[in-house]
Design a protein around this motif. Sequence first.
Motif, mmCIF file in Angstrom:
data_model
loop_
_atom_site.group_PDB
_atom_site.id
_atom_site.type_symbol
_atom_site.label_atom_id
_atom_site.label_comp_id
_atom_site.label_asym_id
_atom_site.label_seq_id
_atom_site.Cartn_x
_atom_site.Cartn_y
_atom_site.Cartn_z
ATOM 1 N N VAL A 23 0.827 -1.207 0.000
ATOM 2 C CA VAL A 23 0.000 0.000 0.000
ATOM 3 C C VAL A 23 0.860 1.255 0.000
ATOM 4 C CG1 VAL A 23 -1.651 1.353 1.363
ATOM 5 C CG2 VAL A 23 -1.976 -1.110 1.093
ATOM 6 N N ILE A 24 1.965 1.218 0.732
ATOM 7 C CA ILE A 24 2.779 2.422 0.899
ATOM 8 C C ILE A 24 4.062 2.371 0.077
ATOM 9 C CG2 ILE A 24 4.170 1.696 2.905
ATOM 10 C CD1 ILE A 24 3.430 4.436 4.160
ATOM 11 N N ILE A 28 7.453 5.330 -0.493
ATOM 12 C CA ILE A 28 8.793 5.075 0.032
ATOM 13 C C ILE A 28 9.810 4.880 -1.085
ATOM 14 C CG2 ILE A 28 10.207 3.442 1.362
ATOM 15 C CD1 ILE A 28 7.716 2.813 3.013
ATOM 16 N N PHE A 29 9.519 3.976 -2.009
ATOM 17 C CA PHE A 29 10.550 3.496 -2.932
ATOM 18 C C PHE A 29 10.720 4.342 -4.184
ATOM 19 C CE2 PHE A 29 9.848 -0.161 -0.253
ATOM 20 C CZ PHE A 29 11.125 -0.702 -0.129
ATOM 21 N N ASP A 30 9.750 5.179 -4.516
ATOM 22 C CA ASP A 30 9.924 6.053 -5.677
ATOM 23 C C ASP A 30 11.054 7.050 -5.467
ATOM 24 O OD1 ASP A 30 7.877 4.755 -6.924
ATOM 25 O OD2 ASP A 30 6.454 6.430 -6.888
ATOM 26 N N PHE A 31 11.518 7.185 -4.238
ATOM 27 C CA PHE A 31 12.555 8.165 -3.913
ATOM 28 C C PHE A 31 13.869 7.492 -3.507
ATOM 29 C CE2 PHE A 31 8.426 10.001 -3.298
ATOM 30 C CZ PHE A 31 8.523 11.260 -3.878
ATOM 31 N N GLY A 46 12.340 -8.429 9.065
ATOM 32 C CA GLY A 46 11.006 -8.923 9.382
ATOM 33 C C GLY A 46 10.578 -10.109 8.539
ATOM 34 N N VAL A 47 9.368 -10.019 7.962
ATOM 35 C CA VAL A 47 8.814 -11.119 7.163
ATOM 36 C C VAL A 47 9.201 -11.004 5.691
ATOM 37 C CG1 VAL A 47 6.882 -11.452 8.746
ATOM 38 C CG2 VAL A 47 6.622 -9.902 6.783
ATOM 39 N N GLY A 48 10.139 -10.108 5.383
ATOM 40 C CA GLY A 48 10.600 -9.963 4.011
ATOM 41 C C GLY A 48 9.713 -9.115 3.128
ATOM 42 N N ALA A 49 8.805 -8.356 3.732
ATOM 43 C CA ALA A 49 7.880 -7.535 2.942
ATOM 44 C C ALA A 49 8.614 -6.466 2.136
ATOM 45 C CB ALA A 49 6.852 -6.893 3.867
ATOM 46 N N GLN A 50 9.549 -5.764 2.782
ATOM 47 C CA GLN A 50 10.322 -4.752 2.075
ATOM 48 C C GLN A 50 11.384 -5.410 1.192
ATOM 49 O OE1 GLN A 50 9.136 -1.802 2.416
ATOM 50 N NE2 GLN A 50 7.998 -1.989 4.327
ATOM 51 N N SER A 215 -8.415 1.956 5.290
ATOM 52 C CA SER A 215 -8.461 0.542 5.655
ATOM 53 C C SER A 215 -7.100 0.062 6.142
ATOM 54 C CB SER A 215 -8.906 -0.306 4.461
ATOM 55 O OG SER A 215 -10.248 -0.039 4.137
ATOM 56 N N TYR A 216 -6.060 0.444 5.433
ATOM 57 C CA TYR A 216 -4.695 0.082 5.818
ATOM 58 C C TYR A 216 -4.368 0.595 7.210
ATOM 59 C CZ TYR A 216 0.155 1.875 6.067
ATOM 60 O OH TYR A 216 1.403 2.289 6.474
#
Length: 268
Positions: A23-24, A28-31, A46-50, A215-216
């Motif tokens: 969602v986010i 974050i990553f466009d920059f 963590g769970v490898g999401a990033q 919702s997020y």
Amino acid sequence: MASKYIHGYQEVEQERLVEQAKVIENQIFDFIDFSQVNRLLEIGSGVGAQTEILLKRFPHLSITGVEYESKQIEKAYKNLEKHGFDTDKVEFIHQDATQLSLEKEFDGAFICWVLEHVQNPQAILTSMKPCLRDGAMVVVTEVFNSTFYTYPERKEIQDYWKIYNDYQISIGGDPEVGAKLGSMLSDAGYKGIQLRSGGFHLDKREADQKRKVFSYWKNLMSSGAPNLMEENLITEKEVITMQQAMDELREQEDSIFFYRFIQATAFK
């Protein structure tokens, strides 16, 4: 490290982290430009999401993730394999990031939504510095929770948010750590420090995105509920009332969602 993790390690929370990252992602990553980085150190993987997003955007990277909780490492490998990523390019290591002992040397480092949860974030920035090559790029993204605002203001949301953040402070975290990144990186001896404010300011002009973010954010706030109720800081009824208020604002045409985080870029 913080004595407790406000979000917990339940499977539903592990799945939320993956969904949250998507969602986010753009904010974050466009920059971030890791195109010149080959070996990346990810603190608090963590769970490898990033990690998944990093590999999607920069497939050339070799990533070493450092994580304090072994349950998250197990889930991270499963998540990457599930989505078809080459786990030969990823290694997750179970270590305390305030006392790193790594064999590799890295030309980049990435930290996202981690320093808010630890008792001594300065120690992490200091501990990882010897693991980096001269000139290595460091990108740190962190919360600035006092910026959270919704319109129309709902007392049940604001009351819950205060309890949530006060609890995070009580277990050794810092919900305002993003505002301190510049000074912390400077104290750790990093150079070329730049800060930017990212996040959301959503109203009727972006109705679909606004609904998605409400919702997020409701799910993010709800993730702290089990610990808050266990500590008798909040009742189940108050949790439900907060959730209902967020749902109502999500569907209200003239509602507004506002939140800012801080992203720092620096170099060794």
